[in-house]
Design a protein around this motif. Structure first.
Motif, PDB file in Angstrom:
ATOM      1  N   ARG A  88     -14.836   1.697   3.353  1.00 14.94           N
ATOM      2  CA  ARG A  88     -14.384   2.698   2.383  1.00 14.94           C
ATOM      3  C   ARG A  88     -13.071   2.211   1.811  1.00 14.94           C
ATOM      4  O   ARG A  88     -12.096   2.086   2.535  1.00 14.94           O
ATOM      5  CB  ARG A  88     -14.119   4.046   3.073  1.00 14.94           C
ATOM      6  CG  ARG A  88     -15.370   4.784   3.431  1.00 14.94           C
ATOM      7  CD  ARG A  88     -15.040   6.045   4.223  1.00 14.94           C
ATOM      8  NE  ARG A  88     -16.278   6.652   4.646  1.00 14.94           N
ATOM      9  CZ  ARG A  88     -16.835   7.707   4.060  1.00 14.94           C
ATOM     10  NH1 ARG A  88     -16.226   8.304   3.055  1.00 14.94           N
ATOM     11  NH2 ARG A  88     -17.972   8.185   4.493  1.00 14.94           N
ATOM     12  N   ALA A  89     -13.057   1.952   0.526  1.00 14.66           N
ATOM     13  CA  ALA A  89     -11.844   1.515  -0.161  1.00 14.66           C
ATOM     14  C   ALA A  89     -11.141   0.397   0.607  1.00 14.66           C
ATOM     15  O   ALA A  89      -9.952   0.477   0.888  1.00 14.66           O
ATOM     16  CB  ALA A  89     -10.900   2.707  -0.369  1.00 14.66           C
ATOM     17  N   SER A 128      -9.576  -3.393   1.143  1.00 17.69           N
ATOM     18  CA  SER A 128      -8.883  -4.363   0.291  1.00 17.69           C
ATOM     19  C   SER A 128      -9.726  -5.639   0.214  1.00 17.69           C
ATOM     20  O   SER A 128     -10.591  -5.875   1.062  1.00 17.69           O
ATOM     21  CB  SER A 128      -7.520  -4.703   0.892  1.00 17.69           C
ATOM     22  OG  SER A 128      -7.718  -5.389   2.120  1.00 17.69           O
ATOM     23  N   GLN A 129      -9.437  -6.462  -0.770  1.00 15.98           N
ATOM     24  CA  GLN A 129     -10.141  -7.756  -0.867  1.00 15.98           C
ATOM     25  C   GLN A 129      -9.866  -8.609   0.372  1.00 15.98           C
ATOM     26  O   GLN A 129     -10.736  -9.316   0.853  1.00 15.98           O
ATOM     27  CB  GLN A 129      -9.642  -8.529  -2.093  1.00 15.98           C
ATOM     28  CG  GLN A 129     -10.178  -7.987  -3.396  1.00 15.98           C
ATOM     29  CD  GLN A 129      -9.846  -8.956  -4.525  1.00 15.98           C
ATOM     30  OE1 GLN A 129     -10.308 -10.091  -4.530  1.00 15.98           O
ATOM     31  NE2 GLN A 129      -9.041  -8.506  -5.458  1.00 15.98           N
ATOM     32  N   SER A 161     -14.606  -4.760  -2.300  1.00 18.74           N
ATOM     33  CA  SER A 161     -13.443  -3.904  -2.479  1.00 18.74           C
ATOM     34  C   SER A 161     -13.680  -2.908  -3.619  1.00 18.74           C
ATOM     35  O   SER A 161     -13.480  -1.696  -3.465  1.00 18.74           O
ATOM     36  CB  SER A 161     -12.213  -4.786  -2.758  1.00 18.74           C
ATOM     37  OG  SER A 161     -11.095  -3.989  -3.027  1.00 18.74           O
ATOM     38  N   TYR A 162     -14.168  -3.416  -4.741  1.00 14.20           N
ATOM     39  CA  TYR A 162     -14.389  -2.574  -5.926  1.00 14.20           C
ATOM     40  C   TYR A 162     -15.450  -1.502  -5.658  1.00 14.20           C
ATOM     41  O   TYR A 162     -15.235  -0.317  -5.919  1.00 14.20           O
ATOM     42  CB  TYR A 162     -14.819  -3.467  -7.089  1.00 14.20           C
ATOM     43  CG  TYR A 162     -14.960  -2.730  -8.401  1.00 14.20           C
ATOM     44  CD1 TYR A 162     -13.863  -2.568  -9.253  1.00 14.20           C
ATOM     45  CD2 TYR A 162     -16.190  -2.182  -8.774  1.00 14.20           C
ATOM     46  CE1 TYR A 162     -13.992  -1.886 -10.450  1.00 14.20           C
ATOM     47  CE2 TYR A 162     -16.325  -1.497  -9.975  1.00 14.20           C
ATOM     48  CZ  TYR A 162     -15.228  -1.357 -10.810  1.00 14.20           C
ATOM     49  OH  TYR A 162     -15.354  -0.666 -11.991  1.00 14.20           O
ATOM     50  N   SER A 197     -16.591  -0.392  -2.778  1.00 16.38           N
ATOM     51  CA  SER A 197     -16.284   0.523  -1.669  1.00 16.38           C
ATOM     52  C   SER A 197     -15.257   1.599  -2.040  1.00 16.38           C
ATOM     53  O   SER A 197     -15.092   2.582  -1.324  1.00 16.38           O
ATOM     54  CB  SER A 197     -15.808  -0.257  -0.436  1.00 16.38           C
ATOM     55  OG  SER A 197     -14.485  -0.730  -0.629  1.00 16.38           O
ATOM     56  N   GLU A 198     -14.593   1.418  -3.168  1.00 20.41           N
ATOM     57  CA  GLU A 198     -13.698   2.476  -3.682  1.00 20.41           C
ATOM     58  C   GLU A 198     -14.524   3.616  -4.256  1.00 20.41           C
ATOM     59  O   GLU A 198     -14.057   4.742  -4.389  1.00 20.41           O
ATOM     60  CB  GLU A 198     -12.859   1.931  -4.855  1.00 20.41           C
ATOM     61  CG  GLU A 198     -11.803   0.952  -4.493  1.00 20.41           C
ATOM     62  CD  GLU A 198     -10.433   1.593  -4.340  1.00 20.41           C
ATOM     63  OE1 GLU A 198     -10.329   2.836  -4.423  1.00 20.41           O
ATOM     64  OE2 GLU A 198      -9.482   0.830  -4.120  1.00 20.41           O
ATOM     65  N   ILE A 199     -15.756   3.292  -4.661  1.00 19.77           N
ATOM     66  CA  ILE A 199     -16.588   4.260  -5.374  1.00 19.77           C
ATOM     67  C   ILE A 199     -17.733   4.754  -4.487  1.00 19.77           C
ATOM     68  O   ILE A 199     -17.964   5.957  -4.364  1.00 19.77           O
ATOM     69  CB  ILE A 199     -17.150   3.607  -6.664  1.00 19.77           C
ATOM     70  CG1 ILE A 199     -15.986   3.143  -7.551  1.00 19.77           C
ATOM     71  CG2 ILE A 199     -18.048   4.586  -7.429  1.00 19.77           C
ATOM     72  CD1 ILE A 199     -16.362   2.152  -8.625  1.00 19.77           C
TER      73      ILE A 199
END
Ligand SMILES: O=C([O-])CC(=O)C(=O)O
Ligand SMILES: [Mg+2]
Length: 218
Positions: free
Chosen positions: A80-81, A83-84, A171-172, A174-176
């Motif tokens: 979940r959200a 980082s790279q 990363s991208y 998992s933010e959504i």
């Protein structure tokens, strides 16, 4: 409980199939699409999986079924959200996948501004290989993936050509969409997509790692 199953059988309990589109410049070009400024993605239902031995079925409304060969990334730990920098800790392995696409339906959906579900999410739209543990692939951005139809080479691409790297995608996304153990990310197709007909045989592989075969049926 789903998570008690061995990871090598991820396709039996994987939940989300997140597919990235236009992640190779030459494929975006052959489709006449602009390069994405941020990852474009869509979903397939988990019932879209097919394993070797079962056919790829063309949906009844499709007259132009296309193959797209893609590297699949299997999530091993809830993300979940992330980082790279931390993203690769959430990967447990890989699989080779086909993003089977009803191309005529997709063109129609694009024109009408409709979602791509009919074009991309039909039953058997996600053929997958065996699971490959992460340890067997030291660098997922240095893989050659290929696809043949009836023995003729159609697609050959190198994962080093991805526009957005795997850590960036995880990363991208998992933010959504919170990613869970067993989820699969299809990382986009290199150029050379094309039509298949009933009775065609698709063979695809990751060079020096694995290959797989599927028959197409009506
Ligand atoms: O349908 C498309 O061209 C988008 C897509 O899935 C890909 O680039 O892999
Ligand atoms: Mg695709």
């Amino acid at each position: 409980m789903a998570t008690s199953k061995p990871l090598s059988r991820f396709w039996e309990w994987g939940k989300n199939i997140v597919c990235v589109g236009r992640n190779y410049a030459e494929h975006a070009k052959e489709m006449g699409s602009a390069l994405p400024a941020e990852p474009l993605f869509f979903l397939k239902p988990s019932s879209a999986y097919v394993r070797e031995g079962s056919p790829i079925l063309r949906p009844y409304y499709c007259r132009n079924l296309h193959h797209e060969v893609e590297l699949g990334v299997v999530i091993g730990k809830r993300a979940r959200a992330v980082s790279q920098e931390a993203a690769m800790e959430h990967v447990v392995g890989y699989a080779l996948c086909l993003d089977m696409t009803a191309r005529d339906t997709q063109e129609d959906c694009k024109k009408k501004g409709l979602p791509w579900t009919l074009a991309k999410g039909f039953g058997s739209s996600c053929p997958v290989s065996d699971f490959v543990p992460k340890e067997k692939i030291p660098d997922p951005h240095k893989l050659q993936i290929w696809l043949k139809v009836n023995g003729k080479l159609r697609q050959e691409g190198d994962t080093s050509s991805m526009i957005f790297s795997i850590p960036y995608l995880i990363s991208y996304i998992s933010e959504i969409i919170p990613l869970e153990e067993g989820d699969l990310i299809l990382t986009g197709s290199p150029k050379g997509v094309g039509s298949v007909e009933a009775n065609d045989e698709i063979e695809a592989g990751i060079r020096d790692v694995l290959s797989m075969r599927f028959k197409v049926a009506q």
